[in-house]
Design a protein around this motif. Structure first.
Motif, PDB file in Angstrom:
ATOM      1  N   SER A  41      -8.652 -41.045 -37.264  1.00 54.65           N
ATOM      2  CA  SER A  41      -7.649 -40.909 -36.200  1.00 54.65           C
ATOM      3  C   SER A  41      -7.456 -39.445 -35.822  1.00 54.65           C
ATOM      4  CB  SER A  41      -6.324 -41.513 -36.657  1.00 54.65           C
ATOM      5  OG  SER A  41      -5.303 -41.288 -35.704  1.00 54.65           O
ATOM      6  N   ASN A  42      -7.404 -38.560 -36.825  1.00 56.34           N
ATOM      7  CA  ASN A  42      -7.251 -37.130 -36.557  1.00 56.34           C
ATOM      8  C   ASN A  42      -8.461 -36.575 -35.800  1.00 56.34           C
ATOM      9  OD1 ASN A  42      -4.754 -36.998 -37.787  1.00 56.34           O
ATOM     10  ND2 ASN A  42      -5.570 -36.354 -39.769  1.00 56.34           N
ATOM     11  N   ALA A  43      -9.653 -37.036 -36.176  1.00 55.85           N
ATOM     12  CA  ALA A  43     -10.867 -36.567 -35.503  1.00 55.85           C
ATOM     13  C   ALA A  43     -10.876 -36.993 -34.040  1.00 55.85           C
ATOM     14  CB  ALA A  43     -12.104 -37.113 -36.222  1.00 55.85           C
ATOM     15  N   ILE A  44     -10.508 -38.251 -33.786  1.00 56.61           N
ATOM     16  CA  ILE A  44     -10.463 -38.755 -32.407  1.00 56.61           C
ATOM     17  C   ILE A  44      -9.429 -37.991 -31.593  1.00 56.61           C
ATOM     18  CG2 ILE A  44      -9.858 -40.744 -30.975  1.00 56.61           C
ATOM     19  CD1 ILE A  44     -10.987 -42.524 -33.229  1.00 56.61           C
ATOM     20  N   ARG A  45      -8.266 -37.770 -32.181  1.00 58.12           N
ATOM     21  CA  ARG A  45      -7.197 -37.064 -31.463  1.00 58.12           C
ATOM     22  C   ARG A  45      -7.600 -35.624 -31.148  1.00 58.12           C
ATOM     23  NH1 ARG A  45      -3.361 -37.763 -34.774  1.00 58.12           N
ATOM     24  NH2 ARG A  45      -3.344 -35.732 -35.808  1.00 58.12           N
ATOM     25  N   ALA A  46      -8.253 -34.953 -32.104  1.00 57.38           N
ATOM     26  CA  ALA A  46      -8.645 -33.555 -31.902  1.00 57.38           C
ATOM     27  C   ALA A  46      -9.603 -33.425 -30.715  1.00 57.38           C
ATOM     28  CB  ALA A  46      -9.289 -33.004 -33.176  1.00 57.38           C
ATOM     29  N   ILE A  47     -10.664 -34.234 -30.708  1.00 60.52           N
ATOM     30  CA  ILE A  47     -11.646 -34.147 -29.623  1.00 60.52           C
ATOM     31  C   ILE A  47     -11.050 -34.682 -28.329  1.00 60.52           C
ATOM     32  CG2 ILE A  47     -13.948 -34.825 -28.871  1.00 60.52           C
ATOM     33  CD1 ILE A  47     -13.821 -32.895 -31.274  1.00 60.52           C
ATOM     34  N   LEU A 100     -11.372 -22.835 -25.960  1.00 61.89           N
ATOM     35  CA  LEU A 100     -10.755 -23.021 -27.263  1.00 61.89           C
ATOM     36  C   LEU A 100      -9.556 -22.096 -27.469  1.00 61.89           C
ATOM     37  CD1 LEU A 100     -10.979 -24.795 -29.677  1.00 61.89           C
ATOM     38  CD2 LEU A 100     -12.418 -23.110 -30.782  1.00 61.89           C
ATOM     39  N   ALA A 101      -9.656 -20.864 -26.981  1.00 59.33           N
ATOM     40  CA  ALA A 101      -8.538 -19.934 -27.115  1.00 59.33           C
ATOM     41  C   ALA A 101      -7.310 -20.460 -26.376  1.00 59.33           C
ATOM     42  CB  ALA A 101      -8.934 -18.560 -26.574  1.00 59.33           C
ATOM     43  N   GLU A 102      -7.515 -20.986 -25.163  1.00 61.59           N
ATOM     44  CA  GLU A 102      -6.397 -21.538 -24.392  1.00 61.59           C
ATOM     45  C   GLU A 102      -5.876 -22.827 -25.021  1.00 61.59           C
ATOM     46  OE1 GLU A 102      -7.447 -21.967 -20.317  1.00 61.59           O
ATOM     47  OE2 GLU A 102      -7.442 -19.805 -19.911  1.00 61.59           O
ATOM     48  N   PHE A 103      -6.783 -23.620 -25.590  1.00 67.47           N
ATOM     49  CA  PHE A 103      -6.370 -24.863 -26.258  1.00 67.47           C
ATOM     50  C   PHE A 103      -5.466 -24.561 -27.448  1.00 67.47           C
ATOM     51  CE2 PHE A 103      -7.161 -28.064 -29.596  1.00 67.47           C
ATOM     52  CZ  PHE A 103      -6.746 -29.212 -28.924  1.00 67.47           C
ATOM     53  N   ILE A 104      -5.825 -23.541 -28.233  1.00 67.74           N
ATOM     54  CA  ILE A 104      -4.988 -23.142 -29.370  1.00 67.74           C
ATOM     55  C   ILE A 104      -3.611 -22.705 -28.876  1.00 67.74           C
ATOM     56  CG2 ILE A 104      -4.720 -21.439 -31.214  1.00 67.74           C
ATOM     57  CD1 ILE A 104      -7.778 -21.462 -31.496  1.00 67.74           C
ATOM     58  N   ASP A 105      -3.576 -21.957 -27.787  1.00 68.61           N
ATOM     59  CA  ASP A 105      -2.291 -21.541 -27.217  1.00 68.61           C
ATOM     60  C   ASP A 105      -1.472 -22.744 -26.777  1.00 68.61           C
ATOM     61  OD1 ASP A 105      -2.680 -18.881 -27.633  1.00 68.61           O
ATOM     62  OD2 ASP A 105      -3.390 -18.449 -25.608  1.00 68.61           O
ATOM     63  N   ALA A 106      -2.135 -23.721 -26.163  1.00 69.03           N
ATOM     64  CA  ALA A 106      -1.434 -24.926 -25.693  1.00 69.03           C
ATOM     65  C   ALA A 106      -0.810 -25.684 -26.860  1.00 69.03           C
ATOM     66  CB  ALA A 106      -2.405 -25.826 -24.927  1.00 69.03           C
ATOM     67  N   LYS A 107      -1.528 -25.753 -27.984  1.00 62.36           N
ATOM     68  CA  LYS A 107      -0.991 -26.438 -29.157  1.00 62.36           C
ATOM     69  C   LYS A 107       0.107 -25.615 -29.835  1.00 62.36           C
ATOM     70  CE  LYS A 107      -3.069 -30.319 -29.121  1.00 62.36           C
ATOM     71  NZ  LYS A 107      -2.253 -31.541 -28.929  1.00 62.36           N
ATOM     72  N   ARG A 108      -0.061 -24.314 -29.856  1.00 57.87           N
ATOM     73  CA  ARG A 108       0.902 -23.452 -30.546  1.00 57.87           C
ATOM     74  C   ARG A 108       2.222 -23.330 -29.771  1.00 57.87           C
ATOM     75  NH1 ARG A 108      -1.173 -17.741 -32.656  1.00 57.87           N
ATOM     76  NH2 ARG A 108      -2.361 -19.186 -33.959  1.00 57.87           N
ATOM     77  N   LYS A 147       2.715 -26.295 -35.463  1.00 58.97           N
ATOM     78  CA  LYS A 147       2.631 -25.167 -36.383  1.00 58.97           C
ATOM     79  C   LYS A 147       1.175 -24.720 -36.544  1.00 58.97           C
ATOM     80  CE  LYS A 147       6.687 -26.563 -39.101  1.00 58.97           C
ATOM     81  NZ  LYS A 147       7.163 -26.977 -40.438  1.00 58.97           N
ATOM     82  N   PRO A 148       0.944 -23.406 -36.660  1.00 57.48           N
ATOM     83  CA  PRO A 148      -0.436 -22.901 -36.789  1.00 57.48           C
ATOM     84  C   PRO A 148      -1.228 -23.566 -37.912  1.00 57.48           C
ATOM     85  CG  PRO A 148       1.062 -21.081 -36.376  1.00 57.48           C
ATOM     86  CD  PRO A 148       1.919 -22.308 -36.551  1.00 57.48           C
ATOM     87  N   ALA A 149      -0.598 -23.794 -39.063  1.00 57.71           N
ATOM     88  CA  ALA A 149      -1.311 -24.429 -40.181  1.00 57.71           C
ATOM     89  C   ALA A 149      -1.752 -25.838 -39.815  1.00 57.71           C
ATOM     90  CB  ALA A 149      -0.419 -24.458 -41.426  1.00 57.71           C
ATOM     91  N   ASN A 150      -0.924 -26.562 -39.042  1.00 59.51           N
ATOM     92  CA  ASN A 150      -1.279 -27.917 -38.633  1.00 59.51           C
ATOM     93  C   ASN A 150      -2.362 -27.916 -37.558  1.00 59.51           C
ATOM     94  OD1 ASN A 150       0.590 -28.942 -40.393  1.00 59.51           O
ATOM     95  ND2 ASN A 150       2.202 -29.174 -38.872  1.00 59.51           N
ATOM     96  N   ILE A 151      -2.372 -26.860 -36.727  1.00 60.80           N
ATOM     97  CA  ILE A 151      -3.438 -26.732 -35.730  1.00 60.80           C
ATOM     98  C   ILE A 151      -4.789 -26.657 -36.439  1.00 60.80           C
ATOM     99  CG2 ILE A 151      -4.423 -25.259 -33.933  1.00 60.80           C
ATOM    100  CD1 ILE A 151      -1.593 -24.413 -33.216  1.00 60.80           C
TER     101      ILE A 151
END
Length: 548
Positions: free
Chosen positions: A102-108, A132-140, A166-170
């Motif tokens: 489930s985590n793999a599907i959600r990530a992609i 990827l840089a913008e995606f990390i910002d969107a999640k953070r 949270k960064p660790a969860n990202i």
């Protein structure tokens, strides 16, 4: 980066057709700002602040000849995502858990959603190197109304409804899988790897993980900074994370269910099923999904002290004795369920048709799914190749009361139908599991994880508590055995089925009252005069004792 396949696809069990909807038509829809009834095209929409949120990926669960269960088929824009499905197939064949899948599907899927929204909202061609840089910002920082970034940041206007992570969860729930998929795509399909800037981010985090692992064995770890010549950077990364770990440990201890509220929790339950569940958690140490794996035959009878006997084993590989072709055989539970619960007499599409172990169902949204973390059965049992045992009750009184509650539960809901007052037929409930739904509409179906969470939430509300999860009852068991029963950490580790005793050490902490008691005793002060209670004990209601 993402490889779709349009049209027909052969799944061994039949042919599935996926309709196609072009990006140009999607962009026209967004520009028009109008709704549509075509659910094959727009999979999810929500309106907030005059904005529309889309999901451009979807999951269809299909059954194939290769697997005796449903597996996920990922769609991008209504097309089969060939590359992603090939990548996920490795996870399925390797036997990864439903949560991992489930985590793999959600990530992609989330990365694809982000890419699509950037593609459609950009006036010119979107630069993938920034993805990827913008995606990390969107999640953070979150997006849309949830965005906590500066007001002029583009994330405020993006068509996604994401809350900050949270960064660790990202790292744990997104970047690990994205990085694995990226490597696989580059090796198998020759795809160009994403911007290497995220590689430095991952290496930085991996450096911390390496340092964390070496703490337990490397006596010269303190010299590593001098060797690597990364003194300031390394120091700034590692020290705060150590503090965060200490805070997480502190919060974990604080999430123990209040001991003085446990009896009240049991008493507040309106039926014996819920009472038995909470007794198994708080007095028997079980994790939230473990009772949902129990067969009816796993529970019943009493030990020499009158406590309820409960059999524990692996829900898929554990041994099970049953009669096959007139002979008593011992097989795995998987073979027993698949052989005896095909339920071919039930109508097509019935949720109990062609049953498999609940822990092997990969769709975490399936009502029959129930996870299983695994457990250790003690050094002696492992040495003798034994993979099952009984549970331990933290209190004899609670174990005895559990036997009474179990009998009442079976008499009320298992052997008889409470809505008709008639005995249930022999084939009912068409599955082997103990805990069932007792509502009139879904009576007899296996109790789902969603229903269990609802039961817990309502029970806590009745006694005025919030902020505690079901797992807090397992922490209560650990607290009681460590601090009230004064058990050795090795014994408690076996009772909690921990494979690593260090996991048990969290329960061996001194609370503020305990410190005050020790100080008073060391100075010969009368504790009763100070109103300090030296030992906590459950106050068992007299009505429970009368029932035995």
């Amino acid at each position: 980066m993402f490889t779709p396949l349009t049209g027909y696809v052969n799944l061994n069990c039949g042919t599935l057709y996926i309709s196609i909807f072009s990006l140009q038509e999607k962009k026209s829809f967004i520009d028009s700002g109008q709704k549509t009834n075509n659910t094959d095209i727009i999979l999810y929409t929500s309106y907030f602040n005059r904005m529309i949120t889309f999901s451009f990926y979807h999951v269809v669960w299909v059954r194939t000849d290769e697997f005796n269960m449903k597996i996920p088929l990922i769609l991008f824009n209504g097309d089969i995502a060939l590359g992603v499905n090939q990548w996920l197939l490795r996870y399925i064949r390797a036997g990864y858990s439903a949560t991992t899948l489930s985590n793999a599907i959600r990530a992609i899927g989330h990365l694809y959603n982000f890419w699509m929204t950037r593609e459609l909202s950009s006036e010119s061609k979107y630069e993938v190197k920034n993805l990827l840089a913008e995606f990390i910002d969107a999640k953070r920082y979150g997006t849309g109304k949830h965005c906590i970034a500066a007001k002029n940041h583009f994330l405020h206007n993006i068509m996604l409804d994401w809350k900050p992570v949270k960064p660790a969860n990202i790292k744990a729930t997104y970047l690990n899988y994205i990085n694995d998929f990226d490597k696989w795509q580059s090796i198998v399909h020759g795809a160009k790897k994403m911007n290497p800037s995220e590689k430095r981010f991952l290496n930085s985090y991996e450096k911390y993980l390496d340092e964390k692992q070496r703490r337990s064995w490397d006596m010269f770890l303190h010299l590593d900074k001098a060797r690597s010549k990364t003194n300031e950077v390394y120091k700034n990364e590692a020290a705060p994370r150590s503090t965060l770990k200490a805070n997480r440990l502190k919060n974990k201890v604080a999430k123990c269910f209040p001991p003085d509220k446990f009896i009240e929790l049991i008493e507040s339950c309106k039926n014996p099923r819920d009472k038995l569940l909470f007794l198994l958690y708080g007095a028997g140490s079980l994790r939230s999904c473990e009772p949902l794996q129990f067969f009816l035959t796993d529970v019943g009878g009493k030990d020499v002290q009158g406590q309820l006997k409960v059999h524990l084993t692996d829900p898929e590989l554990g041994d099970y004795k049953w009669e096959k072709d007139g002979k008593l055989v011992t097989t795995t539970r998987t073979e027993y369920i698949i052989t005896n619960y095909k339920n071919e007499y039930l109508p097509s599409g019935h949720p109990l048709k062609k049953l498999v172990p609940r822990s092997s169902i990969l769709d975490i949204n399936d009502s029959q799914h129930a996870g299983y973390k695994g457990m250790s059965f003690g050094a002696t049992d492992i040495k003798n190749n034994k993979t099952d045992m009984g549970i331990y009750w933290c209190s004899v009184d609670l174990g005895r009361y559990a036997a009474t509650v179990f009998k009442k539960y079976c008499d009320t809901y298992i052997y008889n139908n409470p809505f008709t007052n008639n005995a249930n037929p022999s084939l009912w409930p068409h599955h082997p599991w103990l805990f069932i739904n007792i509502s009139k509409e879904h009576y007899g179906l296996p109790l789902s994880v969603t229903s269990l969470k609802g039961i817990w939430k309502r029970a806590c509300a009745r006694i005025g508590l919030s902020g505690y999860g079901i797992h807090s009852l397992r922490h209560l068991f650990g607290f009681y055995c460590a601090n009230v029963n004064k058990l050795d950490i090795g014994d408690l580790s076996i009772m909690l089925h921990h494979s690593n005793p260090s996991s048990t050490s969290v329960y061996y902490h001194l609370s503020d009252p305990q410190l005050r008691i020790k100080l008073a005793e060391s100075q010969g002060i009368n504790l009763s005069a100070l109103g300090i209670k030296a030992d906590f004990q459950y106050q068992i209601p007299q009505s429970w004792k009368c029932l035995r």
